[in-house]
Design a protein around this motif. Structure first.
Motif, PDB file in Angstrom:
ATOM      1  N   THR A   1      -2.651   0.028  -3.997  1.00 38.68           N
ATOM      2  CA  THR A   1      -1.492  -0.848  -4.141  1.00 38.68           C
ATOM      3  C   THR A   1      -0.440  -0.154  -5.004  1.00 38.68           C
ATOM      4  O   THR A   1      -0.734   0.845  -5.680  1.00 38.68           O
ATOM      5  CB  THR A   1      -1.873  -2.177  -4.820  1.00 38.68           C
ATOM      6  OG1 THR A   1      -2.271  -1.891  -6.165  1.00 38.68           O
ATOM      7  CG2 THR A   1      -2.978  -2.904  -4.063  1.00 38.68           C
ATOM      8  N   PHE A   2       0.769  -0.703  -5.026  1.00 43.65           N
ATOM      9  CA  PHE A   2       1.790  -0.096  -5.871  1.00 43.65           C
ATOM     10  C   PHE A   2       1.369  -0.160  -7.340  1.00 43.65           C
ATOM     11  O   PHE A   2       1.579   0.795  -8.092  1.00 43.65           O
ATOM     12  CB  PHE A   2       3.163  -0.742  -5.682  1.00 43.65           C
ATOM     13  CG  PHE A   2       4.220  -0.022  -6.476  1.00 43.65           C
ATOM     14  CD1 PHE A   2       4.749   1.170  -6.017  1.00 43.65           C
ATOM     15  CD2 PHE A   2       4.634  -0.507  -7.701  1.00 43.65           C
ATOM     16  CE1 PHE A   2       5.686   1.874  -6.775  1.00 43.65           C
ATOM     17  CE2 PHE A   2       5.576   0.181  -8.466  1.00 43.65           C
ATOM     18  CZ  PHE A   2       6.104   1.375  -7.994  1.00 43.65           C
TER      19      PHE A   2
ATOM     20  N   TYR B   1       4.505   1.901   2.147  1.00 38.07           N
ATOM     21  CA  TYR B   1       5.408   3.000   1.815  1.00 38.07           C
ATOM     22  C   TYR B   1       4.635   4.301   1.940  1.00 38.07           C
ATOM     23  O   TYR B   1       3.613   4.496   1.274  1.00 38.07           O
ATOM     24  CB  TYR B   1       5.931   2.834   0.379  1.00 38.07           C
ATOM     25  CG  TYR B   1       7.039   3.791   0.026  1.00 38.07           C
ATOM     26  CD1 TYR B   1       8.347   3.545   0.426  1.00 38.07           C
ATOM     27  CD2 TYR B   1       6.784   4.936  -0.718  1.00 38.07           C
ATOM     28  CE1 TYR B   1       9.373   4.418   0.098  1.00 38.07           C
ATOM     29  CE2 TYR B   1       7.805   5.806  -1.051  1.00 38.07           C
ATOM     30  CZ  TYR B   1       9.088   5.539  -0.636  1.00 38.07           C
ATOM     31  OH  TYR B   1      10.106   6.411  -0.966  1.00 38.07           O
ATOM     32  N   HIS B   2       5.097   5.188   2.818  1.00 33.39           N
ATOM     33  CA  HIS B   2       4.444   6.478   3.043  1.00 33.39           C
ATOM     34  C   HIS B   2       5.490   7.568   2.864  1.00 33.39           C
ATOM     35  O   HIS B   2       6.470   7.618   3.612  1.00 33.39           O
ATOM     36  CB  HIS B   2       3.854   6.538   4.453  1.00 33.39           C
ATOM     37  CG  HIS B   2       3.109   7.790   4.724  1.00 33.39           C
ATOM     38  ND1 HIS B   2       2.501   8.019   5.938  1.00 33.39           N
ATOM     39  CD2 HIS B   2       2.841   8.881   3.968  1.00 33.39           C
ATOM     40  CE1 HIS B   2       1.909   9.213   5.908  1.00 33.39           C
ATOM     41  NE2 HIS B   2       2.093   9.747   4.732  1.00 33.39           N
ATOM     42  N   SER B   3       5.289   8.420   1.880  1.00 31.54           N
ATOM     43  CA  SER B   3       6.242   9.493   1.627  1.00 31.54           C
ATOM     44  C   SER B   3       5.532  10.845   1.670  1.00 31.54           C
ATOM     45  O   SER B   3       4.328  10.946   1.418  1.00 31.54           O
ATOM     46  CB  SER B   3       6.928   9.316   0.271  1.00 31.54           C
ATOM     47  OG  SER B   3       5.991   9.450  -0.776  1.00 31.54           O
TER      48      SER B   3
ATOM     49  N   VAL C   1       0.854  -1.184   0.000  1.00 35.49           N
ATOM     50  CA  VAL C   1       0.000   0.000   0.000  1.00 35.49           C
ATOM     51  C   VAL C   1       0.889   1.233   0.000  1.00 35.49           C
ATOM     52  O   VAL C   1       1.864   1.310   0.744  1.00 35.49           O
ATOM     53  CB  VAL C   1      -0.937   0.005   1.231  1.00 35.49           C
ATOM     54  CG1 VAL C   1      -1.744   1.295   1.301  1.00 35.49           C
ATOM     55  CG2 VAL C   1      -1.862  -1.206   1.198  1.00 35.49           C
ATOM     56  N   ILE C   2       0.531   2.209  -0.833  1.00 36.01           N
ATOM     57  CA  ILE C   2       1.291   3.445  -0.972  1.00 36.01           C
ATOM     58  C   ILE C   2       0.462   4.605  -0.433  1.00 36.01           C
ATOM     59  O   ILE C   2      -0.720   4.749  -0.767  1.00 36.01           O
ATOM     60  CB  ILE C   2       1.620   3.731  -2.456  1.00 36.01           C
ATOM     61  CG1 ILE C   2       2.272   2.530  -3.129  1.00 36.01           C
ATOM     62  CG2 ILE C   2       2.469   4.997  -2.584  1.00 36.01           C
ATOM     63  CD1 ILE C   2       3.548   2.061  -2.498  1.00 36.01           C
TER      64      ILE C   2
ATOM     65  N   HIS D   1      -1.963   4.812 -12.194  1.00 32.46           N
ATOM     66  CA  HIS D   1      -2.740   6.046 -12.200  1.00 32.46           C
ATOM     67  C   HIS D   1      -1.961   7.301 -11.831  1.00 32.46           C
ATOM     68  O   HIS D   1      -2.456   8.408 -12.057  1.00 32.46           O
ATOM     69  CB  HIS D   1      -3.944   5.916 -11.264  1.00 32.46           C
ATOM     70  CG  HIS D   1      -4.863   4.812 -11.658  1.00 32.46           C
ATOM     71  ND1 HIS D   1      -5.631   4.861 -12.801  1.00 32.46           N
ATOM     72  CD2 HIS D   1      -5.111   3.615 -11.088  1.00 32.46           C
ATOM     73  CE1 HIS D   1      -6.330   3.742 -12.908  1.00 32.46           C
ATOM     74  NE2 HIS D   1      -6.031   2.966 -11.881  1.00 32.46           N
ATOM     75  N   HIS D   2      -0.775   7.139 -11.242  1.00 29.72           N
ATOM     76  CA  HIS D   2      -0.074   8.320 -10.732  1.00 29.72           C
ATOM     77  C   HIS D   2       1.383   8.360 -11.196  1.00 29.72           C
ATOM     78  O   HIS D   2       1.753   9.189 -12.011  1.00 29.72           O
ATOM     79  CB  HIS D   2      -0.163   8.325  -9.194  1.00 29.72           C
ATOM     80  CG  HIS D   2       0.414   9.530  -8.551  1.00 29.72           C
ATOM     81  ND1 HIS D   2      -0.273  10.714  -8.430  1.00 29.72           N
ATOM     82  CD2 HIS D   2       1.623   9.731  -7.990  1.00 29.72           C
ATOM     83  CE1 HIS D   2       0.497  11.593  -7.821  1.00 29.72           C
ATOM     84  NE2 HIS D   2       1.658  11.027  -7.543  1.00 29.72           N
ATOM     85  N   LEU D   3       2.186   7.455 -10.679  1.00 34.86           N
ATOM     86  CA  LEU D   3       3.625   7.518 -10.927  1.00 34.86           C
ATOM     87  C   LEU D   3       3.981   7.242 -12.390  1.00 34.86           C
ATOM     88  O   LEU D   3       4.806   7.953 -12.968  1.00 34.86           O
ATOM     89  CB  LEU D   3       4.365   6.536 -10.007  1.00 34.86           C
ATOM     90  CG  LEU D   3       5.884   6.571 -10.073  1.00 34.86           C
ATOM     91  CD1 LEU D   3       6.426   7.965  -9.762  1.00 34.86           C
ATOM     92  CD2 LEU D   3       6.468   5.548  -9.105  1.00 34.86           C
ATOM     93  N   GLY D   4       3.391   6.234 -12.997  1.00 36.39           N
ATOM     94  CA  GLY D   4       3.701   5.898 -14.385  1.00 36.39           C
ATOM     95  C   GLY D   4       3.507   7.074 -15.334  1.00 36.39           C
ATOM     96  O   GLY D   4       4.429   7.440 -16.072  1.00 36.39           O
TER      97      GLY D   4
END
Length: 166
Positions: free
Chosen positions: A82-83, A158-160, A72-73, A89-92
């Motif tokens: 999920t990653f 992962y939480h940033s 989970v991000i 939807h976001h990083l790619g």
């Protein structure tokens, strides 16, 4: 056991078998790293360093391999799923607009919880250069939960978060 790793300090002093240094000061892949990548990361530190390196390399496939299927991000206070969902939807889509991504002065602090769980805390600055010529500079931190199984260490949570560099 608590381990404090200053990546930049380690890279500046000497290369280790699992992490070699190139002239840019960034991690370079060695035959040992390639072998570990095929079966997973040998340490939680390697998993987080590999994620950072994959992000700098704009390598979505390498990033995806570092996360558990159920990972989970959370980014800047928003659950991203999920990653796989986060990447789709976001990083790619963001990676397509990025010309370069560079981490500056990253640190990693790992706290192990037995043989199969670890928590990581990272701090860093980063600079993103976009294809349209704009640059983004931010200061950030990330907290991770990692798990170890037969495939090696993978990121489970992962939480940033980040803020502009002042």
């Amino acid at each position: 056991m608590r381990i404090l790793t200053m990546l930049m300090m380690a890279q500046a002093t000497a290369a280790t078998p699992a992490l070699a240094q190139d002239h840019s000061g960034h991690a370079a892949h060695t035959p040992q790293q390639a072998e570990v990548a095929a079966v997973g990361q040998a340490t939680p530190e390697e998993a987080l360093i590999s994620f950072r390196s994959a992000l700098e390399g704009l390598d979505g496939a390498a990033m995806t391999r570092l996360f558990a299927d159920e990972a989970v991000i959370v980014e800047n206070g928003k659950a991203q799923g999920t990653f796989a969902e986060y990447f789709e939807h976001h990083l790619g889509p963001e990676l397509k607009a990025i010309k370069s991504f560079r981490f500056i002065e990253p640190t990693i602090d790992i706290v192990r919880q037995g043989e199969h769980m670890a928590m990581g805390m990272e701090t860093y600055r980063y600079r993103i250069e976009l294809a349209d010529g704009r640059a983004i500079e931010r200061r950030g931190s990330a907290t991770s939960v990692l798990m170890h199984d037969a495939a090696g260490w993978k990121i489970l949570r992962y939480h940033s978060s980040s803020r502009p560099v002042s």
